[in-house]
Design a protein around this motif. Structure first.
Motif, PDB file in Angstrom:
ATOM      1  N   SER A   4       0.833  -1.193   0.000  1.00  0.00           N
ATOM      2  CA  SER A   4       0.000   0.000   0.000  1.00  0.00           C
ATOM      3  C   SER A   4       0.865   1.239   0.000  1.00  0.00           C
ATOM      4  O   SER A   4       1.888   1.299   0.690  1.00  0.00           O
ATOM      5  CB  SER A   4      -0.899   0.028   1.241  1.00  0.00           C
ATOM      6  OG  SER A   4      -1.734   1.185   1.199  1.00  0.00           O
ATOM      7  N   LEU A   5       0.440   2.211  -0.783  1.00  0.00           N
ATOM      8  CA  LEU A   5       0.991   3.553  -0.627  1.00  0.00           C
ATOM      9  C   LEU A   5       0.400   4.111   0.657  1.00  0.00           C
ATOM     10  O   LEU A   5      -0.643   3.652   1.130  1.00  0.00           O
ATOM     11  CB  LEU A   5       0.619   4.419  -1.827  1.00  0.00           C
ATOM     12  CG  LEU A   5       1.263   4.008  -3.146  1.00  0.00           C
ATOM     13  CD1 LEU A   5       0.672   4.813  -4.293  1.00  0.00           C
ATOM     14  CD2 LEU A   5       2.771   4.183  -3.094  1.00  0.00           C
ATOM     15  N   ILE A   6       1.065   5.100   1.236  1.00  0.00           N
ATOM     16  CA  ILE A   6       0.632   5.710   2.489  1.00  0.00           C
ATOM     17  C   ILE A   6       0.669   7.219   2.337  1.00  0.00           C
ATOM     18  O   ILE A   6       1.642   7.776   1.807  1.00  0.00           O
ATOM     19  CB  ILE A   6       1.568   5.311   3.656  1.00  0.00           C
ATOM     20  CG1 ILE A   6       1.655   3.794   3.801  1.00  0.00           C
ATOM     21  CG2 ILE A   6       1.117   5.962   4.962  1.00  0.00           C
ATOM     22  CD1 ILE A   6       2.744   3.341   4.772  1.00  0.00           C
ATOM     23  N   ARG A   7      -0.365   7.891   2.816  1.00  0.00           N
ATOM     24  CA  ARG A   7      -0.348   9.350   2.881  1.00  0.00           C
ATOM     25  C   ARG A   7       0.372   9.719   4.183  1.00  0.00           C
ATOM     26  O   ARG A   7      -0.120   9.432   5.268  1.00  0.00           O
ATOM     27  CB  ARG A   7      -1.768   9.896   2.871  1.00  0.00           C
ATOM     28  CG  ARG A   7      -1.839  11.386   2.646  1.00  0.00           C
ATOM     29  CD  ARG A   7      -3.256  11.866   2.311  1.00  0.00           C
ATOM     30  NE  ARG A   7      -4.301  10.873   2.463  1.00  0.00           N
ATOM     31  CZ  ARG A   7      -5.223  10.913   3.430  1.00  0.00           C
ATOM     32  NH1 ARG A   7      -5.245  11.873   4.312  1.00  0.00           N
ATOM     33  NH2 ARG A   7      -6.156   9.972   3.490  1.00  0.00           N
ATOM     34  N   PRO A   8       1.576  10.314   4.095  1.00  0.00           N
ATOM     35  CA  PRO A   8       2.336  10.627   5.307  1.00  0.00           C
ATOM     36  C   PRO A   8       1.580  11.580   6.231  1.00  0.00           C
ATOM     37  O   PRO A   8       0.770  12.392   5.769  1.00  0.00           O
ATOM     38  CB  PRO A   8       3.617  11.278   4.785  1.00  0.00           C
ATOM     39  CG  PRO A   8       3.744  10.822   3.375  1.00  0.00           C
ATOM     40  CD  PRO A   8       2.322  10.690   2.882  1.00  0.00           C
TER      41      PRO A   8
END
Length: 193
Positions: free
Chosen positions: A39-43
């Motif tokens: 998964s990509l993650i929104r920091p």
């Protein structure tokens, strides 16, 4: 080689360990890969600036994570799906100091509650087991016969990390992560993450 563990890898948006922008997870039970996640993650806000050097390394841009889940959502998934009593509850990472540092920092930035995890480091295990000029993930995974396919893709790196553990379990005959780490003289760690 019936070892069980969960290999993880994070990529970060910048020098802040809290800036997690991608996660790869590979769950191994009894020596078999049973689940993979990417998964990509929104920091977290305040840690969400993308530095050019990091983007050059992993290719993830701010626009890629716009609709991605936040770290706290992914960490909740990890904590809900990997119980401390699960055989694969031991986390494994190549240079685990970095990945566990990301978990601690991002969890803190999101206001999350830490929980105890056991973990092992394939960088340390590789140094104990192989004779290499470099113990970076590409070299160590090549020695294990599980060469990393797309270095700095979090799932690809997690798969390579898992391959190292599986190779070391085969070589040592270890039946658990505790046996494996003891065989190579590397201590398993425990921390609130």
């Amino acid at each position: 080689m019936p070892v069980s563990f969960t290999a993880i890898d994070f990529e970060t948006a910048n020098r802040s360990l809290a800036s997690a922008c991608a996660l790869g997870v590979v769950r191994v039970r009894d020596g078999e890969v049973v689940d993979t996640r990417y998964s990509l993650i929104r920091p977290p806000v305040g840690h969400d600036a993308f530095e050019a050097g990091n983007v050059r390394i992993h290719g993830i841009r701010p626009s890629d994570v716009t609709g991605a889940p936040t770290f706290d959502r992914l960490w909740d998934w990890m904590c809900e799906n990997i119980a401390p009593s699960d055989p694969d509850a031991v986390l494994v990472a190549h240079n685990a100091v970095f990945d566990t540092g990301v978990i601690k920092a991002a969890n803190h930035a999101c206001g999350g509650r830490p929980r105890p995890w056991e973990y092992a480091c394939t960088l340390r295990l590789s140094r104990a087991a192989y004779s290499l000029r470099s113990y970076a993930l590409p070299s160590a995974s090549r020695a294990a016969g599980a060469e990393v396919v797309d270095h700095h893709n979090a799932l690809s790196d997690s798969l390579a990390c898992a391959g190292i553990v599986l190779d070391l379990a085969r070589r040592s005959g270890a039946r658990s992560m505790a046996e494996l780490t003891a065989h190579y003289g590397v201590r398993m760690q425990r921390a609130e993450l």
